[in-house]
Design an enzyme around this catalytic site. Structure first.
Site, short mmCIF file in Angstrom:
data_model
loop_
_atom_site.label_atom_id
_atom_site.label_comp_id
_atom_site.label_asym_id
_atom_site.label_seq_id
_atom_site.Cartn_x
_atom_site.Cartn_y
_atom_site.Cartn_z
N ASP A 41 -14.03 0.28 -1.03
CA ASP A 41 -13.95 -1.05 -1.66
C ASP A 41 -14.97 -2.01 -1.07
O ASP A 41 -14.92 -3.23 -1.31
CB ASP A 41 -12.53 -1.63 -1.57
CG ASP A 41 -12.10 -1.94 -0.14
OD1 ASP A 41 -12.57 -1.26 0.78
OD2 ASP A 41 -11.30 -2.88 0.05
N LYS A 56 -13.44 -9.71 5.68
CA LYS A 56 -14.55 -8.81 5.99
C LYS A 56 -15.32 -8.48 4.72
O LYS A 56 -14.75 -8.40 3.64
CB LYS A 56 -14.05 -7.55 6.69
CG LYS A 56 -12.92 -6.80 6.00
CD LYS A 56 -12.45 -5.67 6.90
CE LYS A 56 -11.37 -4.85 6.26
NZ LYS A 56 -10.04 -5.45 6.29
N ASP A 96 -17.20 1.54 2.93
CA ASP A 96 -15.98 2.24 2.51
C ASP A 96 -15.81 2.01 1.00
O ASP A 96 -16.57 1.24 0.40
CB ASP A 96 -14.77 1.81 3.35
CG ASP A 96 -14.36 0.37 3.10
OD1 ASP A 96 -15.16 -0.39 2.53
OD2 ASP A 96 -13.22 0.00 3.47
N GLU A 124 -14.07 -7.22 13.71
CA GLU A 124 -13.08 -6.39 14.39
C GLU A 124 -13.64 -4.99 14.56
O GLU A 124 -14.50 -4.55 13.79
CB GLU A 124 -11.74 -6.38 13.65
CG GLU A 124 -11.76 -5.78 12.28
CD GLU A 124 -10.36 -5.75 11.65
OE1 GLU A 124 -9.41 -6.25 12.26
OE2 GLU A 124 -10.26 -5.22 10.54
N ARG A 169 0.86 -1.19 0.00
CA ARG A 169 0.00 0.00 0.00
C ARG A 169 0.88 1.23 0.00
O ARG A 169 1.74 1.36 0.86
CB ARG A 169 -0.95 0.01 1.19
CG ARG A 169 -2.12 0.95 0.92
CD ARG A 169 -3.24 0.83 1.91
NE ARG A 169 -4.08 -0.34 1.75
CZ ARG A 169 -5.20 -0.54 2.45
NH1 ARG A 169 -5.59 0.35 3.33
NH2 ARG A 169 -5.92 -1.62 2.26
N SER A 220 -8.55 0.49 -0.44
CA SER A 220 -9.65 0.54 0.52
C SER A 220 -10.08 1.98 0.83
O SER A 220 -10.50 2.70 -0.06
CB SER A 220 -9.25 -0.20 1.79
OG SER A 220 -10.36 -0.36 2.62
N ASP A 251 -15.62 -3.38 1.77
CA ASP A 251 -15.40 -4.49 2.69
C ASP A 251 -15.69 -4.10 4.15
O ASP A 251 -15.64 -4.94 5.02
CB ASP A 251 -13.99 -5.10 2.54
CG ASP A 251 -12.87 -4.13 2.91
OD1 ASP A 251 -13.14 -2.93 3.11
OD2 ASP A 251 -11.71 -4.59 2.97
N ARG A 252 -16.02 -2.83 4.38
CA ARG A 252 -16.40 -2.38 5.72
C ARG A 252 -17.77 -1.76 5.69
O ARG A 252 -18.24 -1.33 4.65
CB ARG A 252 -15.42 -1.34 6.25
CG ARG A 252 -14.02 -1.87 6.39
CD ARG A 252 -13.12 -0.77 6.90
NE ARG A 252 -11.76 -1.25 6.90
CZ ARG A 252 -10.87 -0.93 7.84
NH1 ARG A 252 -11.21 -0.12 8.81
NH2 ARG A 252 -9.66 -1.41 7.79
#
Length: 588
Positions: free
Chosen positions: A300, A414, A298, A400, A39, A141, A302-303
């Site tokens: 992408d 996630k 978010d 998480e 990243r 992300s 995944d949250r």
């Protein structure tokens, strides 16, 4: 000879200016390939994400996979991408994904390359569904817009853990010269090795998540309204499809944010974890359309962040721990009441990371299923879930506190798409009992004991100061002694996952894996409080997470909150010493 005229021009300009400082920044050190992959900012040089570094990374990864899988050329890999793009360097997630695909195809490896943007969870889903050797997702992300990333999944459908990161990193070092035709991504379009899994996954994924749909009739009838925002990312289309799969009316999409835009023009940071700032437009739309619940992904997808309008007219944004408590309660209740799963309750598991709330532990103790904690990060929960599933156990849920939820065993990571629609079904069900999400959260705490959490961080750009702060905690009252108290709070236990010490174990050795390269100490207090201090893997931060767990029946929440506030103040004053260490507080 230049392959990318834009990055070439940037470097040429710096050379002409004789700008040694910037050149050193661009070429001084290579991006580090860790368990989270890469990243970094997009731009020129080996310290940035660009065509060359993507080619080099993929060449290394390809060689590493060839060494580990004799059937790589039969099974292949999957590659997905988000909507990020960077005008000045010509980098984009799609371009990087195509270059990566070209690298594998040049070596005779089949590639399942998504033809359009997808949510990150679709990559691990495809690895598992098609039994592939590995997966790559090109995304950063919720990072700032100039960043991009390269996230890697192993054949088990979970993110890689050590030692694969070291092995891949070494293979990248050994394969830096681009192979012939490495730059010509047009070659893949005519290759018989290129497959597009887009249509198949869009059918199968939505079929699989329906196993988590238990109240179709309520969903059809509900008059609860939802607002959804994808924060200029990839989520819009997929959350709409998920609602359809559950027979829910589609959520109202925030119009300014529903289409992908790599500039994220309406938000300062494209991160729903930042709370109300990212949700300003969602609140406005919800007020206009009379929606009581906001679901925010978010970029992408995944949250997931969730907000609910309270009786007072105020909006409550749930913390990751609060939503984890609600989803854990809901998924267990659905399993207990509706599941056709014949496994005994002793074969049922839930997981959360060690810095997340222990509410699942309290529910598990009372209901009789298993709870396990893992190290921080979904790579640990995904890998542990797979181990348990291979032993015939049912892993119902993992979460998480950083608003990540795994609600569906088809994705071992996630997933903000399935979490959004399952939250919507839960809210619709509760509405038939005249209960809001907030009221149900209180009911969960009433039954299993209040779990109050508070987390924050300090910014520190000097690694020496960070090292000294943690050394001080390990030599608090003389050499090799940890603090016995923190202000008026007595310390009853210490676990140090940097050194592997755990005062609560008979042999004083920690059970969870230890890592010398990152700092992490957990203090347990005599009043039932727990606090963890740790360094961040991706940012110059020292984070802390604190929780006060009360037994069921202690319902004086205000007193508990006051006690936790005092504990946190003592932690900051005595253990962080922000003035002495010149730490910068998180700005609200």
């Amino acid at each position: 000879y230049q392959q990318n005229p834009k990055t070439y021009a940037i470097v040429k300009q710096l050379l002409a200016e004789g700008n040694a400082g910037e050149l050193q920044k661009f070429f001084g050190s290579r991006m580090e390939f860790g368990t989270a992959g890469l990243r970094a900012a997009m731009g020129a040089g080996i310290s940035h994400m660009n065509d060359l570094t993507i080619i080099q990374t993929t060449q290394g990864f390809c060689r590493y996979l060839e060494k580990n899988f004799s059937d790589l050329k039969k099974r292949g890999v999957v590659i997905g991408f988000d909507a990020r793009a960077h005008l000045s360097s010509g980098g984009s997630s799609k371009r990087f994904a195509r270059l990566a695909a070209n690298t594998f195809i040049s070596q005779g490896v089949p590639v399942y390359l998504f033809s359009d943007i997808i949510p990150t969870p679709f990559v691990p889903y495809t690895v598992t569904h098609l039994k592939l050797c590995a997966g790559i997702m090109v995304t950063a992300s919720h990072n700032p817009k100039q960043d991009n990333g390269y996230k890697v999944y192993w054949e088990n459908g979970a993110q890689i853990i050590s030692p694969h990161d070291k092995g891949i990193s070494q293979a990248i070092e050994e394969n830096q010269e681009p192979w012939p035709q490495a730059w010509d991504d047009r070659l893949i379009d005519s290759s018989p090795l290129l497959h597009d899994p887009y249509a198949m996954v869009n059918k199968e994924y939505f079929k699989d998540i329906q196993k988590q749909c238990f109240y179709r009739n309520i969903n059809k009838e509900t008059n609860l309204k939802f607002v959804h925002t994808s924060v200029h990312g990839v989520g819009h289309k997929f959350v709409q499809l998920a609602f359809k799969a559950f027979d829910l009316s589609p959520p109202f999409a925030v119009p300014e944010q529903k289409d992908p835009d790599p500039d994220f023009p309406t938000v300062k940071y494209p991160n729903p974890e930042e709370g109300k700032g990212v949700l300003t437009l969602s609140f406005a739309l919800a007020e206009k359309d009379g929606a009581r619940i906001i679901l925010a992904n978010d970029p992408d997808a995944d949250r997931l962040a969730v907000a609910e309008k309270q009786e007072s007219g105020e909006w409550k944004v749930f913390s990751g721990n609060e939503l984890g408590a609600l989803l854990g309660w809901w998924i267990f209740t659905c399993w207990k009441n509706n599941s056709r799963d014949t496994r005994a309750i002793k074969d049922v598991y839930m997981l959360s990371s060690t810095v997340s709330s222990k509410i699942l532990r309290a529910i598990a103790l009372k209901e009789g299923f298993h709870f396990e904690e893992t190290l921080t990060g979904f790579k640990w929960m995904g890998n542990r879930a797979k181990q348990l599933m291979d032993q015939g156990k049912a892993v119902l849920f993992a979460f998480e506190e950083a608003i990540g939820y795994m609600c569906c065993p088809a994705v071992l990571d996630k997933d903000g798409v399935s979490a959004a629609v399952i939250t919507a079904e839960m809210a619709s069900f509760l509405a038939t009992r005249n209960l809001s999400l907030s009221q149900q959260l209180k009911a969960v705490y009433d039954e299993y004991g209040f779990h109050i959490t508070k987390a924050s961080y300090f910014i520190c750009h000097d690694p020496k100061v960070i090292q000294q702060l943690f050394d001080n905690l390990r030599n608090f009252d003389g050499k090799n002694t940890y603090p016995k108290s923190c202000g008026r709070f007595k310390v009853s236990g210490i676990r140090d996952l940097t050194t592997g010490y755990d005062s609560s174990q008979p042999d004083q050795k920690a059970i969870l894996p230890t890592s010398k390269s990152s700092q992490m100490i957990t203090f347990t207090f005599a009043n039932g409080g727990v606090a963890t201090m740790r360094t961040s893997g991706t940012e110059p931060k020292i984070k802390y997470y604190s929780e006060l767990c009360a037994p069921p029946g202690n319902s004086d929440v205000e007193q508990l909150k006051k006690e936790l506030d005092e504990l946190v103040n003592a932690l900051e004053k005595h253990f962080f010493q922000p003035e002495k260490n010149k730490l910068q507080r998180k700005t609200e």
